[in-house]
Design an enzyme around this catalytic site. Structure first.
Site, PDB file in Angstrom:
ATOM      1  N   ARG A 103      35.592 -41.746  12.757  1.00 42.57           N
ATOM      2  CA  ARG A 103      35.882 -42.666  13.873  1.00 42.57           C
ATOM      3  C   ARG A 103      36.071 -41.866  15.132  1.00 42.57           C
ATOM      4  O   ARG A 103      36.896 -40.959  15.188  1.00 42.57           O
ATOM      5  CB  ARG A 103      37.196 -43.416  13.593  1.00 42.57           C
ATOM      6  CG  ARG A 103      37.064 -44.597  12.749  1.00 42.57           C
ATOM      7  CD  ARG A 103      38.236 -45.525  12.834  1.00 42.57           C
ATOM      8  NE  ARG A 103      39.548 -44.957  13.047  1.00 42.57           N
ATOM      9  CZ  ARG A 103      40.640 -45.686  13.169  1.00 42.57           C
ATOM     10  NH1 ARG A 103      40.556 -46.995  13.112  1.00 42.57           N
ATOM     11  NH2 ARG A 103      41.806 -45.137  13.348  1.00 42.57           N
ATOM     12  N   THR A 107      36.891 -44.429  21.156  1.00 43.29           N
ATOM     13  CA  THR A 107      36.282 -45.763  21.053  1.00 43.29           C
ATOM     14  C   THR A 107      36.578 -46.447  19.727  1.00 43.29           C
ATOM     15  O   THR A 107      36.382 -47.655  19.594  1.00 43.29           O
ATOM     16  CB  THR A 107      34.749 -45.654  21.176  1.00 43.29           C
ATOM     17  OG1 THR A 107      34.270 -44.911  20.043  1.00 43.29           O
ATOM     18  CG2 THR A 107      34.333 -44.933  22.447  1.00 43.29           C
ATOM     19  N   ASP A 199      47.080 -41.120   8.236  1.00 43.41           N
ATOM     20  CA  ASP A 199      45.670 -40.712   8.196  1.00 43.41           C
ATOM     21  C   ASP A 199      45.338 -40.241   6.784  1.00 43.41           C
ATOM     22  O   ASP A 199      45.813 -39.193   6.341  1.00 43.41           O
ATOM     23  CB  ASP A 199      45.432 -39.587   9.218  1.00 43.41           C
ATOM     24  CG  ASP A 199      43.955 -39.265   9.345  1.00 43.41           C
ATOM     25  OD1 ASP A 199      43.316 -38.957   8.308  1.00 43.41           O
ATOM     26  OD2 ASP A 199      43.412 -39.344  10.457  1.00 43.41           O
ATOM     27  N   ASP A 202      43.686 -36.709   6.358  1.00 45.10           N
ATOM     28  CA  ASP A 202      44.642 -35.627   6.620  1.00 45.10           C
ATOM     29  C   ASP A 202      45.642 -35.493   5.470  1.00 45.10           C
ATOM     30  O   ASP A 202      46.020 -34.377   5.087  1.00 45.10           O
ATOM     31  CB  ASP A 202      45.401 -35.888   7.933  1.00 45.10           C
ATOM     32  CG  ASP A 202      44.548 -35.577   9.152  1.00 45.10           C
ATOM     33  OD1 ASP A 202      43.485 -34.961   8.992  1.00 45.10           O
ATOM     34  OD2 ASP A 202      44.952 -35.969  10.267  1.00 45.10           O
TER      35      ASP A 202
HETATM   36  C1  PRP Z   1      39.238 -43.039   8.230  1.00 43.95           C
HETATM   37  C2  PRP Z   1      39.119 -43.749   6.906  1.00 43.95           C
HETATM   38  C3  PRP Z   1      37.974 -44.688   7.115  1.00 43.95           C
HETATM   39  C4  PRP Z   1      38.125 -45.050   8.569  1.00 43.95           C
HETATM   40  C5  PRP Z   1      38.730 -46.422   8.655  1.00 43.95           C
HETATM   41  O1  PRP Z   1      38.287 -42.050   8.355  1.00 43.95           O
HETATM   42  O2  PRP Z   1      38.915 -42.873   5.828  1.00 43.95           O
HETATM   43  O3  PRP Z   1      36.713 -44.119   6.881  1.00 43.95           O
HETATM   44  O4  PRP Z   1      39.028 -44.099   9.163  1.00 43.95           O
HETATM   45  O5  PRP Z   1      38.793 -46.846   9.964  1.00 43.95           O
HETATM   46  P1  PRP Z   1      37.906 -48.055  10.523  1.00 43.95           P
HETATM   47  O6  PRP Z   1      37.994 -49.137   9.515  1.00 43.95           O
HETATM   48  O7  PRP Z   1      38.584 -48.385  11.820  1.00 43.95           O
HETATM   49  O8  PRP Z   1      36.519 -47.558  10.713  1.00 43.95           O
HETATM   50  P2  PRP Z   1      38.288 -41.038   9.582  1.00 43.95           P
HETATM   51  O9  PRP Z   1      37.409 -41.524  10.660  1.00 43.95           O
HETATM   52  O10 PRP Z   1      39.709 -40.724   9.975  1.00 43.95           O
HETATM   53  O11 PRP Z   1      37.580 -39.761   8.994  1.00 43.95           O
HETATM   54  P3  PRP Z   1      38.059 -38.794   7.801  1.00 43.95           P
HETATM   55  O12 PRP Z   1      37.993 -39.594   6.520  1.00 43.95           O
HETATM   56  O13 PRP Z   1      37.030 -37.712   7.847  1.00 43.95           O
HETATM   57  O14 PRP Z   1      39.440 -38.308   8.098  1.00 43.95           O
HETATM   58  N1  URA Z   2      42.098 -44.298   9.127  1.00 44.27           N
HETATM   59  C1  URA Z   2      43.159 -43.822   8.450  1.00 44.27           C
HETATM   60  O1  URA Z   2      43.071 -42.785   7.777  1.00 44.27           O
HETATM   61  N2  URA Z   2      44.326 -44.490   8.542  1.00 44.27           N
HETATM   62  C2  URA Z   2      44.467 -45.612   9.263  1.00 44.27           C
HETATM   63  O2  URA Z   2      45.564 -46.181   9.283  1.00 44.27           O
HETATM   64  C3  URA Z   2      43.353 -46.094   9.955  1.00 44.27           C
HETATM   65  C4  URA Z   2      42.167 -45.435   9.864  1.00 44.27           C
END
Ligand code: PRP
Ligand code: URA
Length: 208
Positions: A103, A107, A199, A202
């Protein structure tokens, strides 16, 4: 709002431990894998069976076996990786495709950076896995990508979902059934699920 909440007591108990800010990455990973395995049990409940004849030590027996439907699990990188092994413990023959999306922090729109899928994806039952369904942008984009590659039978399995994300996926992909362990209250101003678990990526990988 079309969503299936898997409210098994073991899943709910483990989800509480996962949410707890005091839970560190090792325990977080172990719990997430366990919950993914338990959720896979529910998600595969409608797999078709056929009858086969076998011989027990006592007699011949007409018994049930899976009718050979081919399954593919597609984790959304990174956080979806934390659920793969749990699902594979129940469905070891499943092929694993990977879709990389993150994400954009400004945005909140998903950005695609990786895609590797089984070549016969169009013939498979697909389970997209990602612990977090927040705005729904990442899951909807992943499903869109899979459909462009020919996929037709898709389920989405997450751990915690926000109403906003459920609505988006319901609207853009009404054919996709969503399974989650919890529907939380809302998103905050940064697009994080409240109360959520923080997160997910993380917390799985110990990054910040
Ligand atoms: C997180 C999570 C989803 C997304 C959800 O990923 O694992 O993929 O956010 O958010 P959304 O429904 O608003 O799209 P992130 O973008 O943090 O990437 P990561 O898994 O690499 O940490
Ligand atoms: N992605 C995450 O990992 N946590 C949230 O709460 C939203 C998006």
């Amino acid at each position: 709002m079309q969503v299936r909440v898997i409210d098994h007591p073991l899943i709910q108990h483990k989800l509480t431990l996962i949410r707890d800010v005091k839970t560190g990455p090792k325990e977080f990973r172990e719990l997430l894998e366990e919950v993914a395995m338990l959720m896979a049990y529910e998600i595969t409940r409608d797999l078709p069976l056929e009858t086969t004849m076998i011989e027990t030590p006592v007699a011949q027996c007409a018994c049930k076996v899976l009718s050979g439907k081919k399954i593919s699990v597609v984790p959304i990188l990174r956080a979806g990786l934390g659920m793969v092994n749990g699902v594979l413990r129940l469905i070891p023959a499943a092929k694993v495709g990977h879709v990389g999306l993150y994400r954009d922090p400004e945005t909140l729109m998903p950005v695609e950076y990786y895609c590797k899928l089984p070549s016969d994806i169009a013939e498979r039952e697909i389970v997209v896995i990602d612990p977090m369904l927040a705005t729904g942008g990442s899951s909807a984009a992943c499903i869109e990508l899979l459909k462009r590659k020919g996929a037709r039978h898709i389920k989405l399995m997450c751990l915690v979902a926000a109403p906003e994300g459920i609505h988006l996926v319901n609207n853009q992909h009404p054919d996709v059934e969503i399974y989650t362990a919890a529907v939380d209250e809302k998103l905050n101003d940064h697009g994080y699920i409240v109360p959520g678990l923080g997160d997910a990526g993380d917390r799985i990988f110990g990054t910040k």
